[in-house]
Design a protein around this motif. Structure first.
Motif, PDB file in Angstrom:
ATOM      1  N   LEU A 298       0.819  -1.200   0.000  1.00  0.00           N
ATOM      2  CA  LEU A 298       0.000   0.000   0.000  1.00  0.00           C
ATOM      3  C   LEU A 298       0.862   1.264   0.000  1.00  0.00           C
ATOM      4  N   ALA A 299       1.980   1.220   0.689  1.00  0.00           N
ATOM      5  CA  ALA A 299       2.891   2.366   0.662  1.00  0.00           C
ATOM      6  C   ALA A 299       3.363   2.632  -0.759  1.00  0.00           C
ATOM      7  N   THR A 300       3.679   1.576  -1.486  1.00  0.00           N
ATOM      8  CA  THR A 300       4.103   1.727  -2.881  1.00  0.00           C
ATOM      9  C   THR A 300       2.978   2.328  -3.719  1.00  0.00           C
ATOM     10  N   GLU A 301       1.753   1.853  -3.504  1.00  0.00           N
ATOM     11  CA  GLU A 301       0.604   2.417  -4.222  1.00  0.00           C
ATOM     12  C   GLU A 301       0.455   3.914  -3.964  1.00  0.00           C
ATOM     13  N   LEU A 302       0.775   4.338  -2.751  1.00  0.00           N
ATOM     14  CA  LEU A 302       0.641   5.742  -2.364  1.00  0.00           C
ATOM     15  C   LEU A 302       1.847   6.583  -2.765  1.00  0.00           C
ATOM     16  N   GLY A 303       2.827   5.959  -3.394  1.00  0.00           N
ATOM     17  CA  GLY A 303       4.025   6.682  -3.780  1.00  0.00           C
ATOM     18  C   GLY A 303       4.998   6.909  -2.637  1.00  0.00           C
ATOM     19  N   GLN A 304       4.841   6.130  -1.572  1.00  0.00           N
ATOM     20  CA  GLN A 304       5.726   6.240  -0.422  1.00  0.00           C
ATOM     21  C   GLN A 304       6.790   5.151  -0.469  1.00  0.00           C
ATOM     22  N   GLU A 305       7.887   5.395   0.236  1.00  0.00           N
ATOM     23  CA  GLU A 305       8.911   4.368   0.386  1.00  0.00           C
ATOM     24  C   GLU A 305       8.339   3.253   1.260  1.00  0.00           C
ATOM     25  N   PRO A 306       8.400   1.987   0.822  1.00  0.00           N
ATOM     26  CA  PRO A 306       7.899   0.907   1.664  1.00  0.00           C
ATOM     27  C   PRO A 306       8.626   0.892   3.005  1.00  0.00           C
ATOM     28  N   PRO A 307       7.898   0.735   4.110  1.00  0.00           N
ATOM     29  CA  PRO A 307       8.539   0.764   5.432  1.00  0.00           C
ATOM     30  C   PRO A 307       9.353  -0.496   5.684  1.00  0.00           C
ATOM     31  N   ARG A 308      10.331  -0.365   6.538  1.00  0.00           N
ATOM     32  CA  ARG A 308      11.034  -1.532   7.061  1.00  0.00           C
ATOM     33  C   ARG A 308      10.273  -2.052   8.279  1.00  0.00           C
ATOM     34  N   GLY A 309      10.571  -3.278   8.662  1.00  0.00           N
ATOM     35  CA  GLY A 309      10.002  -3.844   9.879  1.00  0.00           C
ATOM     36  C   GLY A 309      11.116  -4.285  10.804  1.00  0.00           C
ATOM     37  N   ILE A 310      10.862  -4.219  12.092  1.00  0.00           N
ATOM     38  CA  ILE A 310      11.881  -4.604  13.063  1.00  0.00           C
ATOM     39  C   ILE A 310      11.224  -5.199  14.305  1.00  0.00           C
ATOM     40  N   ALA A 311      11.921  -6.138  14.926  1.00  0.00           N
ATOM     41  CA  ALA A 311      11.490  -6.705  16.211  1.00  0.00           C
ATOM     42  C   ALA A 311      12.109  -5.881  17.328  1.00  0.00           C
ATOM     43  N   VAL A 312      11.324  -5.560  18.347  1.00  0.00           N
ATOM     44  CA  VAL A 312      11.795  -4.695  19.429  1.00  0.00           C
ATOM     45  C   VAL A 312      11.560  -5.359  20.786  1.00  0.00           C
ATOM     46  N   GLY A 313      12.309  -4.902  21.784  1.00  0.00           N
ATOM     47  CA  GLY A 313      12.213  -5.490  23.113  1.00  0.00           C
ATOM     48  C   GLY A 313      11.082  -4.939  23.950  1.00  0.00           C
ATOM     49  N   GLY A 314      10.665  -3.708  23.670  1.00  0.00           N
ATOM     50  CA  GLY A 314       9.596  -3.098  24.449  1.00  0.00           C
ATOM     51  C   GLY A 314       8.244  -3.706  24.130  1.00  0.00           C
ATOM     52  N   ALA A 315       7.321  -3.604  25.076  1.00  0.00           N
ATOM     53  CA  ALA A 315       5.984  -4.174  24.907  1.00  0.00           C
ATOM     54  C   ALA A 315       4.958  -3.065  24.717  1.00  0.00           C
ATOM     55  N   SER A 316       3.806  -3.435  24.166  1.00  0.00           N
ATOM     56  CA  SER A 316       2.685  -2.501  23.991  1.00  0.00           C
ATOM     57  C   SER A 316       1.393  -3.288  24.071  1.00  0.00           C
ATOM     58  N   ASP A 317       0.275  -2.606  23.830  1.00  0.00           N
ATOM     59  CA  ASP A 317      -1.009  -3.307  23.812  1.00  0.00           C
ATOM     60  C   ASP A 317      -1.127  -4.229  22.600  1.00  0.00           C
ATOM     61  N   GLY A 318      -0.244  -4.065  21.616  1.00  0.00           N
ATOM     62  CA  GLY A 318      -0.202  -5.008  20.499  1.00  0.00           C
ATOM     63  C   GLY A 318       0.159  -6.411  20.955  1.00  0.00           C
ATOM     64  N   ASN A 319       0.883  -6.529  22.064  1.00  0.00           N
ATOM     65  CA  ASN A 319       1.164  -7.860  22.612  1.00  0.00           C
ATOM     66  C   ASN A 319      -0.125  -8.584  22.955  1.00  0.00           C
ATOM     67  N   TYR A 320      -1.102  -7.845  23.505  1.00  0.00           N
ATOM     68  CA  TYR A 320      -2.364  -8.456  23.894  1.00  0.00           C
ATOM     69  C   TYR A 320      -3.212  -8.834  22.679  1.00  0.00           C
ATOM     70  N   THR A 321      -3.283  -7.965  21.678  1.00  0.00           N
ATOM     71  CA  THR A 321      -4.109  -8.282  20.509  1.00  0.00           C
ATOM     72  C   THR A 321      -3.527  -9.460  19.742  1.00  0.00           C
ATOM     73  N   ALA A 322      -2.195  -9.515  19.639  1.00  0.00           N
ATOM     74  CA  ALA A 322      -1.558 -10.637  18.941  1.00  0.00           C
ATOM     75  C   ALA A 322      -1.782 -11.939  19.693  1.00  0.00           C
ATOM     76  N   ALA A 323      -1.636 -11.894  21.023  1.00  0.00           N
ATOM     77  CA  ALA A 323      -1.829 -13.106  21.828  1.00  0.00           C
ATOM     78  C   ALA A 323      -3.262 -13.597  21.769  1.00  0.00           C
ATOM     79  N   ALA A 324      -4.205 -12.691  21.499  1.00  0.00           N
ATOM     80  CA  ALA A 324      -5.607 -13.076  21.365  1.00  0.00           C
ATOM     81  C   ALA A 324      -5.892 -13.738  20.018  1.00  0.00           C
ATOM     82  N   GLY A 325      -4.874 -13.814  19.155  1.00  0.00           N
ATOM     83  CA  GLY A 325      -5.026 -14.486  17.871  1.00  0.00           C
ATOM     84  C   GLY A 325      -5.358 -13.571  16.718  1.00  0.00           C
ATOM     85  N   CYS A 326      -5.316 -12.255  16.938  1.00  0.00           N
ATOM     86  CA  CYS A 326      -5.650 -11.315  15.864  1.00  0.00           C
ATOM     87  C   CYS A 326      -4.369 -10.839  15.187  1.00  0.00           C
TER      88      CYS A 326
END
Length: 366
Positions: A298-326
């Motif tokens: 989608l970034a490419t479609e929008l004319g943006q540079e595609p983002p990189r992805g990285i694994a990080v040590g800090g936690a967020s509420d995304g930990n809970y949504t992922a653990a719930a299977g989403c």
């Protein structure tokens, strides 16, 4: 968007001040009502104020928080400003700019049907009162997008996060006069020292095998707060050590829990209590893979540079949504740096592109 960001930053919202968080919820709720055409459901749990908007039957959950780590009065030393394209102020990056981008992304869509927005008030202190809300809100969703800041000033998305655990090892000894009869005491300070070394050994045991399985590397166990004793001339009867644990996988987190609870005293007569345990589960890479690939397209479609992805040590509420299977993609909020520090800032020029990318992600996944 800058005017909205200024309004949010000027309403301080230190996590520990529930009255301040409640005032912030009013400001955030009014902003959302203006841009979304509907007011939020206001949910107060144990004094902490959370906000939720639900449109139709949700297929997409947008997750954010309005509390910050900045104590009340921080605006005096860290005032709101926009200079040379850089916005500054308490919580500007983590994560008030992310909230602004989220609301404007939704406002740009023809319809908000199929979306749930959850903005909690205690993320910075572990989401203790909002965890159930998060898990309830994500149920049945096909995607969760977390508006935490990007991982760096290049806009890198967060595709995996370590899980967190917190422990306190309490040592019970026996007091005695340190000069007259120290032999009658059980020295809790010496036992705490033994336990620090035992905890370090657990960390070493989680080394190479664990690191090979996960892009986040091996688990970490870090003794942080230490205390023992009550007087200079008394054998310490009580000692404590707090331990911060970060684990890349659920299996590693479970193994560490067993090892921590299996700690034994080395000093004759000493007794241990191991308090605490798991907090946030890991957000493992598989949970974000498809959404990250979609974001790049989608970034490419929008004319943006595609983002990189990285694994990080800090936690967020995304930990809970992922653990719930989403499926979950994190770090979609503001681009900047210095979160929780004097240098906290947002790159203003990146706010609109990030908003457009989020809007496109919502459209493609709901």
């Amino acid at each position: 968007m800058l005017a909205d960001l200024e309004e949010l930053v000027l309403c301080e919202s230190f996590s520990a001040d529930h009255a301040a968080v409640a005032r912030s919820a009013e400001v955030v709720g009014a902003l959302g009502a203006r841009l979304l055409g509907a007011g939020p459901e206001t949910i107060v749990i144990d004094g902490v104020t959370h906000l939720r908007w639900t449109f139709g039957t949700p297929r997409v959950l947008l997750v954010g928080h309005h509390d910050t780590v900045w104590p009340m009065g921080s605006l005096r030393t860290h005032p709101w400003s926009v200079v040379d394209g850089i916005a500054r102020g308490p919580g500007v990056l983590d994560m008030k700019a992310g909230l602004v981008q989220m609301f404007h992304a939704l406002a740009s869509l023809p319809s908000t049907d199929g979306v749930c927005v959850l903005v909690n008030g205690d993320e910075e202190v572990g989401s203790a009162t909002s965890r159930q809300l998060i898990e309830e809100s994500v149920r049945g969703c096909a995607a969760a997008f977390v508006l935490e800041a990007s991982a760096d000033e290049q806009g890198t998305l967060k595709t995996a996060r370590k899980g967190t655990s917190r422990y306190e090892v309490v040592v019970h000894g026996r007091a005695a006069h340190a000069g007259l009869e120290p032999q009658k005491g059980v020295n809790a300070a010496i036992e705490v020292a033994h336990q620090v070394l035992s905890i370090a050994d657990i960390g070493a045991s989680m080394g190479t095998d664990d690191a090979a399985r996960s892009p986040l590397g091996s688990a970490t166990l870090t003794p942080t707060l230490l205390s023992a004793g009550s007087a200079r001339n008394t054998v310490p009867a009580l000692g404590r050590v707090s331990v911060d644990v970060r684990a890349p996988t659920a299996a590693a987190q479970d193994r560490i829990d067993r090892l921590m609870r299996g700690l034994t005293a080395r000093t004759p007569g000493a007794r241990l209590e191991v308090l605490g345990g798991r907090q946030r589960p890991p957000m493992e890479p598989e949970s974000s893979a498809e959404l990250f690939a979609l974001a790049c397209r989608l970034a490419t479609e929008l004319g943006q540079e595609p983002p990189r992805g990285i694994a990080v040590g800090g936690a967020s509420d995304g930990n809970y949504t992922a653990a719930a299977g989403c499926p979950t993609l994190d770090g979609l909020g503001a681009v900047g740096g210095g979160a929780h520090a004097d240098t906290e800032h947002v790159e203003v020029a990146q706010m609109l592109p990030r908003t457009r990318l989020l809007a496109r992600l919502i459209t493609r996944t709901r």
